[in-house]
Write an enzyme that holds these catalytic residues in place. Structure first.
Site, mmCIF file in Angstrom:
data_model
loop_
_atom_site.group_PDB
_atom_site.id
_atom_site.type_symbol
_atom_site.label_atom_id
_atom_site.label_comp_id
_atom_site.label_asym_id
_atom_site.label_seq_id
_atom_site.Cartn_x
_atom_site.Cartn_y
_atom_site.Cartn_z
ATOM 1 N N HIS A 50 -21.737 61.444 5.418
ATOM 2 C CA HIS A 50 -20.792 61.561 4.319
ATOM 3 C C HIS A 50 -21.351 62.364 3.150
ATOM 4 C CE1 HIS A 50 -17.345 60.147 1.970
ATOM 5 N NE2 HIS A 50 -18.190 60.184 0.960
ATOM 6 N N HIS B 61 -9.841 58.746 3.434
ATOM 7 C CA HIS B 61 -10.221 57.339 3.335
ATOM 8 C C HIS B 61 -9.719 56.638 4.592
ATOM 9 C CE1 HIS B 61 -11.502 54.307 0.067
ATOM 10 N NE2 HIS B 61 -12.510 55.038 0.473
ATOM 11 N N ASP C 289 -12.566 62.546 -8.773
ATOM 12 C CA ASP C 289 -13.224 63.824 -8.523
ATOM 13 C C ASP C 289 -12.641 64.922 -9.412
ATOM 14 O OD1 ASP C 289 -15.192 63.317 -6.639
ATOM 15 O OD2 ASP C 289 -13.817 63.455 -4.946
ATOM 16 N N GLN D 57 -15.342 50.558 -7.477
ATOM 17 C CA GLN D 57 -14.522 51.696 -7.877
ATOM 18 C C GLN D 57 -14.454 51.836 -9.400
ATOM 19 O OE1 GLN D 57 -12.540 53.585 -5.276
ATOM 20 N NE2 GLN D 57 -14.388 52.724 -4.389
ATOM 21 N N ASP E 171 -9.840 71.703 2.169
ATOM 22 C CA ASP E 171 -9.611 71.267 3.536
ATOM 23 C C ASP E 171 -10.159 69.869 3.750
ATOM 24 O OD1 ASP E 171 -12.397 71.176 4.591
ATOM 25 O OD2 ASP E 171 -12.330 73.298 4.079
ATOM 26 N N SER F 11 -14.686 64.372 7.656
ATOM 27 C CA SER F 11 -14.693 62.994 8.146
ATOM 28 C C SER F 11 -14.889 63.042 9.652
ATOM 29 C CB SER F 11 -13.363 62.321 7.792
ATOM 30 O OG SER F 11 -13.268 61.077 8.456
#
Ligand code: ADP
Lengths: 229, 79, 580, 79
Positions: free
Chosen positions: C51, C97, C119, C316, C495, C535
Site C-alpha cells: 500500500h 477502500h 488527501d 480517521q 487512476d 489496490s
C-alpha cells in the site's frame, strides 16, 4: 434587507444560502457563529441546511441548544422573522419554535431530487411574490424530513392556515406518490402562529440560478426583500 | 454511577426504520416476526453517587436533550 | 490494558505477521545495524507494505506520462494538481477502500470517502466534488444487496454530511466481485495556485502538530495480535474496521482551510491508511530531514496505548503539520474554535532519523533515507494475456426480435438506470452543480466564475479482462469522450488500479498490459496521469476480480452555460451519429 | 414472544455520536458526565414460543442483520 445566517458546526448550506440572499437582496448576510450570544441588527435570521453537530442523537437537537439560539428564540418570539431550511427546520422544531417533529423518511434513505411543492398561503412575508396554489419545482436533500405531529396539532395548523407548503405533483395534486418522505398531510413547510417563522424542508437557495437548479425558489427571498426592506 | 437510557418512539408514531428491519428479516427468511421497533440505547457514567439525585439528573438530561418528548418516550436505569 | 512494554522478541513468525519476507527483514537488519524493536518493525512493515511502497507496481507506474503544460504537480504528493487558468488549480485523486467495504460496507465506504477528501484538502483545496466507481458481485449473489445498500448509504452518509456534492460515478456487477467488491472514491478540489500546500517538512526545530480526532486502537494490524503481551480481550479492543466521523471531518476541512488562509503552515500531510507512521516518515523523508515525536503527547481515545499502537493506528480524521516557529498559538486558536484536538507532538530535526519518545525515553530510532532508498521494489514475473480471437459483428447472429434485444440490454444491471444510487447522494450542495449523474460527464462550476470542471469515472473491466492493453486504453478513451461530450476539454486523469494477486504472473500480466494501454492512450490524447492508487490482492480463494483500472478524468470548460447534456430539448431536433 | 436486542459498539470502536452527546450535555451544564456511548435498541415480536428456540433465532438475526460483529456486540433479552 439585512440578514444573519447562523453557522453551526456541521452546517453546510450556509454559503449557498448566503450567495442566494446576496444575489437577490444585494446585501451580503452576516455570518453568525453558533457560540455567539448576540445577533447583529437584522431583519431576518436564516438557519441553513446541513448536518449541525453531525445530526447526532437527532437532527437539530444539539443546535437547538447552542448559545446563539437562545437569542434567536427570544427575538423570534418577539417577531423577528426566521427562515429555517432543511436542517434549519429540524432545529426550529427541536427548540419548540415550530410544532411537531421531523422523522426519518418513510423509505429510510437520503433523497436528493427535485420535487414539487404547492404554495398554500400567499399573504405572508415569505410567499407574497407567489400566488396561492402555485406549484414550485425545488430540490430536497434529506433523510429526516418526514413531518410528524399529532392529529390535533395538524388540525390546528390547517385551520389557522399555518401549513406553508405541501408536496404535490406537477399539477398541484396532493398525491401520496408525490410525497417523497411520508410527511403527514404532505406537509413540506409550516409557519408559527404569527407566520413570521417558516420551516421548509426543500432548499429554495438551490433553486435561484437557472444554470444549477432553476429559479422557482427565488420567490421566497424576493418576498422577504419586498416585505422587510 | 452508570446510567442507562432507553429512548423509544411513542406507540402510534410510525417507525420506518423498524419496519425496514422487519422487511429485511422477512426477506432473510425469518418467519413470524412482527412489530419491529428501533430505539436508542444510551449509556453514560455520572460522577453523582446518590441514586435519587442521579436519577433526577438523568431525567433532566432526557427532557432537555436525549429524547424529543413530542415523539419519544424514555426509560432510565441506574446500575 | 496494562502498560507493559511490548515484547522485544522479533521471531520469524512476528516478521511474517508483519508482511515482511525474510529477505526484506534482512534489509531492515542491515539498515538498523541491529535487531529492530517491535515499534521499529511496525514502521518498516507499514512503509514497505504494498500500500505505501508500491513495491510491485512502481516499475510499471513509472512509465506513465505524468507531465504536460497544465500539470502543476503529478503523482507523489497527496493528490495531483492541474492548472485551470486565472491562477487557480484543480486538485484531485481517486482511492480504493475495497476490503473494509466488504467487511463493513457502510463504514468502509464512508471512511474511503473521508480519506480521499483529506488527501485533497491537505493540499489547500476546498473539495468541490466527489465521484465513486463501484463494482459489486452478481445481483443474485446473497451478499450483493446488502453490500450495495451499505456502500451507497456509506458514501452518501459521509459525503452528504461534509457538504461536498457527489456528482457522478459508475457501477458494475459481475460474479468476479462476489467475494471482493471494489469501492473507489474520487475527490476534486479547487485552490489558488499560490496557496497549494505540500508535505515536505522543512526548518529544523519547527514544531510538529497533531490535529483532528483522537487516536484509538483502530485498524491496527491483525498481524500483531499473536504477540503474547496483549491481553485476552485484545481482539475486542482492536477493530480492524474504522468508524468514520464526517462531522469531525467537516470541522477539520473548515479549520485547515482557515489556517491555510494565513502563512503559518510549512508542510502538511493527512494521516491516511498508515497513520502517524507514514505521515511523519514521509514528511521528514521528503524534506531530507529528521523528526522527533513524543508519543505521550498524542491525543488518545483510550488509555494504555503503546507507542507501537499509536504509530500503527488507523484512526480517521487526523492531520499532521509542520508550523513556522512561534505560530502554535495562532493555529491552536483556530482548532479550538472548531473544537478539534490540537497538540504539539514533536519537532523537525537535522538527524535524518525518526526518533520516538515515550515519557522522555527513546522507544524507536531509525534512519529515514534508507527506509526510502532501500525500500523493496519488485519487477515481478508476468505473462502477457493471450490474445483472443476477434469477434466481428458479422460473427454474431442478428437478434430475431429487436425490441426483445433492446429490453435485455436496458434491463441488464450494468446498463440500467443508477438513479436509485445517485438520488441517495447530495449532488447539489455548494450550489455549483450544472450536470449531475445521469449523463456522460458531470459538470461543476468553479465558484463565482463562468468556467467549470467536467468529471467522470470510467472502466469496462470485461474489456480489460479480454485484452488488458486495449481495455486500459479504452478506459482512458471513454473518459476522454465523456468529457468531450459535455463540451469540455479533457486535461488529466487519476487512476485506481484494482487487480488480483501480483505474485501470480497471469495477474501481473493484466496489470502490465493495462498500464501499457493507459500509457498509449494518455500519450495519444495528451491526457497525463497526475495521481492514482493501486489496490492489489483483490482475490478470494484464488479467484481474482476482473482487472479494473478505473480512470477518473477531469476537463475544463470556459463557460458552463455552453455545456451540453444528454437531454433532448425539443421536438424536431436532429439525431446525428458520428465516429467510427 | 417479545425479543429485546441491544446493539452496542465494541469497546475501543469510535463512537462519534456518543462523544457528541457528551459534549452537548457538558455545554448544557451537566457536570461529571463521562463515557457516553450510543447504541441501538430493537424490540420485536416473534411467533416462536419456546424460549430456547426464540433465543437461537434472535441470535441468528443479530449475526445476520441486526449487528455487524466486526464493530458491534449484541445482547438478547427475552420477555
Ligand atoms: N455509483 C455512482 N455514483 C454516482 N453516479 C453514478 C454511479 N453509478 C452510475 N452513476 C451515474 O449514472 C450514469 C450512468 O453511468 P454509467 O452506466 O457508468 O455511464 P456510462 O457508461 O454512460 O459512462 C452516469 O451519469 C453516472 O455518473
Amino acid at each position: 434587507m439585512k440578514t444573519a445566517v447562523v453557522v453551526f458546526p456541521g452546517s453546510n448550506c450556509d454559503r449557498d444560502v448566503a450567495v442566494a440572499v446576496e444575489n437577490i437582496t444585494g446585501t451580503k448576510p452576516h455570518m453568525v457563529w453558533h457560540r455567539d450570544t448576540e445577533l447583529p441588527e437584522v431583519d431576518l435570521v436564516v438557519l441553513p441546511g446541513g448536518f449541525s453537530y453531525g445530526d447526532y442523537l437527532r437532527a437539530g437537537a444539539m443546535a437547538a441548544h447552542s448559545p446563539i439560539m437562545r437569542t434567536v428564540k427570544d427575538k423570534a418570539e418577539r417577531g423577528l422573522p426566521v427562515l429555517g431550511i432543511c436542517n434549519g427546520f429540524q432545529v426550529l422544531t427541536e427548540m419548540g419554535l415550530l410544532p411537531g417533529a421531523l422523522m426519518k423518511n418513510r423509505g429510510i434513505k437520503f433523497i436528493n431530487r427535485f420535487v414539487h411543492t404547492r404554495v398554500e398561503q400567499s399573504q405572508t412575508i415569505f410567499t407574497n411574490k407567489y400566488s396561492a396554489g402555485t406549484v414550485i419545482s425545488i430540490p430536497i436533500a434529506h433523510s429526516i424530513g418526514n413531518y410528524f405531529a399529532d392529529e390535533a396539532t395538524l388540525d390546528r395548523l390547517e385551520t389557522r392556515g399555518l401549513v406553508a407548503f405541501r408536496y404535490c405533483d406537477e399539477a398541484g395534486e396532493l398525491r401520496d406518490d408525490a410525497n417523497p418522505n411520508g410527511s403527514a398531510r404532505n406537509i413540506a413547510g409550516i409557519y408559527n402562529e404569527t407566520k413570521t417563522v417558516l420551516g421548509y424542508m426543500p432548499h429554495p437557495e438551490r433553486a435561484c440560478d437557472p444554470l444549477t437548479g432553476g429559479t422557482d425558489g427565488r420567490g421566497i427571498f424576493e418576498s422577504l426583500l419586498g416585505a422587510l426592506s | 454511577m452508570k446510567i442507562k437510557v432507553h429512548v423509544t418512539l411513542k406507540p402510534g408514531v410510525l417507525d420506518p426504520q423498524g419496519s425496514a428491519i422487519g422487511h429485511a428479516l422477512a426477506s432473510l427468511g425469518f418467519a413470524g416476526v412482527e412489530n419491529v421497533r428501533q430505539g436508542k440505547y444510551i449509556e453514560l457514567d455520572l460522577a453523582e453517587t446518590d441514586p435519587a439525585k442521579a436519577r433526577e439528573t438523568a431525567r433532566a438530561m432526557c427532557d432537555k436533550l436525549l429524547a424529543n418528548t413530542v415523539i419519544e418516550n424514555y426509560a432510565i436505569d441506574l446500575a | 490494558m496494562s502498560q507493559t512494554p511490548v515484547s522485544e522478541k522479533i521471531t520469524p513468525e512476528v516478521v511474517a505477521q508483519h508482511g515482511l519476507t525474510p529477505e526484506e527483514y534482512q534489509r531492515c537488519l542491515n539498515i538498523m545495524g541491529r535487531e529492530p524493536n517491535l515499534t521499529e518493525l511496525g514502521v518498516f512493515s507499514m512503509m514497505w507494505s504494498e500500500h505505501c511502497s508500491y513495491k510491485s507496481s512502481k516499475v510499471h507506474l513509472k512509465t506513465l506520462p505524468t507531465t504536460g503544460p497544465k500539470v502543476i504537480c503529478g503523482p507523489g504528493e497527496n493528490a495531483g494538481v492541474i492548472d485551470i487558468g486565472d491562477g487557480q488549480a484543480a486538485i484531485f485523486k481517486m482511492e480504493s477502500h475495497n476490503h473494509p467495504s466488504f467487511i463493513e460496507p457502510y463504514q468502509g465506504a464512508a471512511t474511503g470517502v473521508g480519506g480521499i477528501l483529506r488527501d485533497v484538502f491537505t493540499m489547500g483545496a476546498r473539495p468541490v466534488a466527489n465521484l465513486n466507481a463501484l463494482r459489486f458481485g452478481s445481483p443474485d449473489h446473497p451478499k450483493t444487496r446488502h453490500l450495495v445498500a451499505g456502500v451507497v448509504a456509506g458514501i452518501g452518509g459521509y459525503g452528504n454530511s461534509v457538504g461536498v456534492p457527489t456528482v457522478g460515478g459508475e457501477t458494475n456487477f459481475h460474479a468476479s466481485y462476489n467475494g471482493n467488491i471494489l469501492v473507489n472514491a474520487m475527490t476534486v478540489g479547487l485552490a489558488e495556485q499560490d496557496k497549494i500546500f505540500y508535505s515536505a517538512a522543512a526548518g529544523p526545530g519547527n514544531p510538529v502538530i497533531y490535529v483532528g480526532a483522537k487516536t484509538g486502537r483502530d485498524g491496527i494490524h491483525g498481524a500483531t495480535m499473536a504477540s503474547a503481551e496483549f491481553s485476552e480481550d485484545s481482539e475486542a479492543k482492536r477493530p480492524t474496521v474504522q468508524v468514520g466521523d464526517p462531522f469531525t471531518e467537516k470541522l477539520l476541512i473548515e479549520a485547515c482551510l482557515e489556517l491555510m488562509a494565513g502563512d503559518a503552515i510549512v508542510a502538511i500531510q493527512d494521516m491516511g491508511a498508515a497513520g502517524l507512521t507514514s505521515s511523519s516518515v514521509e514528511m521528514a523523508g521528503k524534506g531530507g530531514l529528521g523528526i522527533e515525536l513524543h508519543i505521550d503527547r498524542v491525543p488518545m481515545r483510550e488509555t494504555g496505548m503503546t507507542p507501537y499502537e499509536v504509530m500503527l493506528s488507523e484512526s480517521q480524521e487526523r492531520m499532521l503539520m509542520v508550523l513556522k516557529p512561534g505560530r502554535e498559538a495562532e493555529a491552536k486558536r483556530i482548532f479550538d474554535k472548531w473544537e478539534l484536538d490540537f497538540a504539539v507532538i514533536g519537532n523537525v530535526t537535522t538527524t535524518g532519523h525518526l526518533v520516538l519518545r515515550m515519557h522522555g525515553e527513546t522507544v524507536a530510532d531509525l534512519p529515514l533515507e534508507p527506509l526510502f532508498s532501500q525500500a523493496p521494489e519488485y519487477n515481478r514475473p508476468w505473462e502477457p494475456t493471450p490474445a483472443q480471437a476477434e469477434i466481428t459483428a458479422r460473427d454474431v447472429a442478428a437478434p430475431k426480435d429487436l425490441s426483445v434485444a433492446l429490453k435485455t440490454l436496458i434491463g441488464c444491471p450494468d446498463v440500467a438506470s443508477k438513479r436509485w444510487i445517485w438520488e441517495q447522494y447530495d449532488s447539489s450542495v455548494m450550489g455549483d452543480t450544472v450536470l449531475k449523474s445521469g449523463g456522460d460527464a458531470s459538470l461543476v462550476r468553479v465558484h463565482g466564475r463562468r468556467k467549470g470542471l467536467a468529471l467522470t469515472t470510467d472502466c469496462t473491466p470485461r474489456y480489460v479482462f479480454a485484452d488488458p492493453v486495449r481495455g486500459g486504453a479504452q478506459a482512458v478513451a471513454e473518459s476522454w469522450r465523456n468529457i468531450t461530450a459535455v463540451g469540455a476539454l479533457p486535461i488529466a486523469i487519476t487512476d485506481n488500479m484494482n487487480f488480483g494477486n501480483p505474485e501470480r504472473p497471469r495477474i501481473m500480466g493484466q496489470f502490465v498490459g493495462a498500464i501499457q494501454g493507459i500509457r498509449e492512450a494518455c500519450l495519444a490524447l495528451e491526457y497525463p496521469v497526475v495521481s492514482g492508487n493501486v489496490s492489489l490482492y483483490n482475490e478470494t480463494n484464488g479467484e481474482a476480480i476482473l482487472p479494473t483500472p478505473a480512470i477518473g478524468g477531469v476537463g475544463l470548460i470556459d463557460d458552463v452555460a455552453k455545456a451540453v447534456g444528454i437531454k433532448l430539448n425539443a421536438d424536431g431536433e436532429s439525431l446525428v451519429l458520428i465516429g467510427a
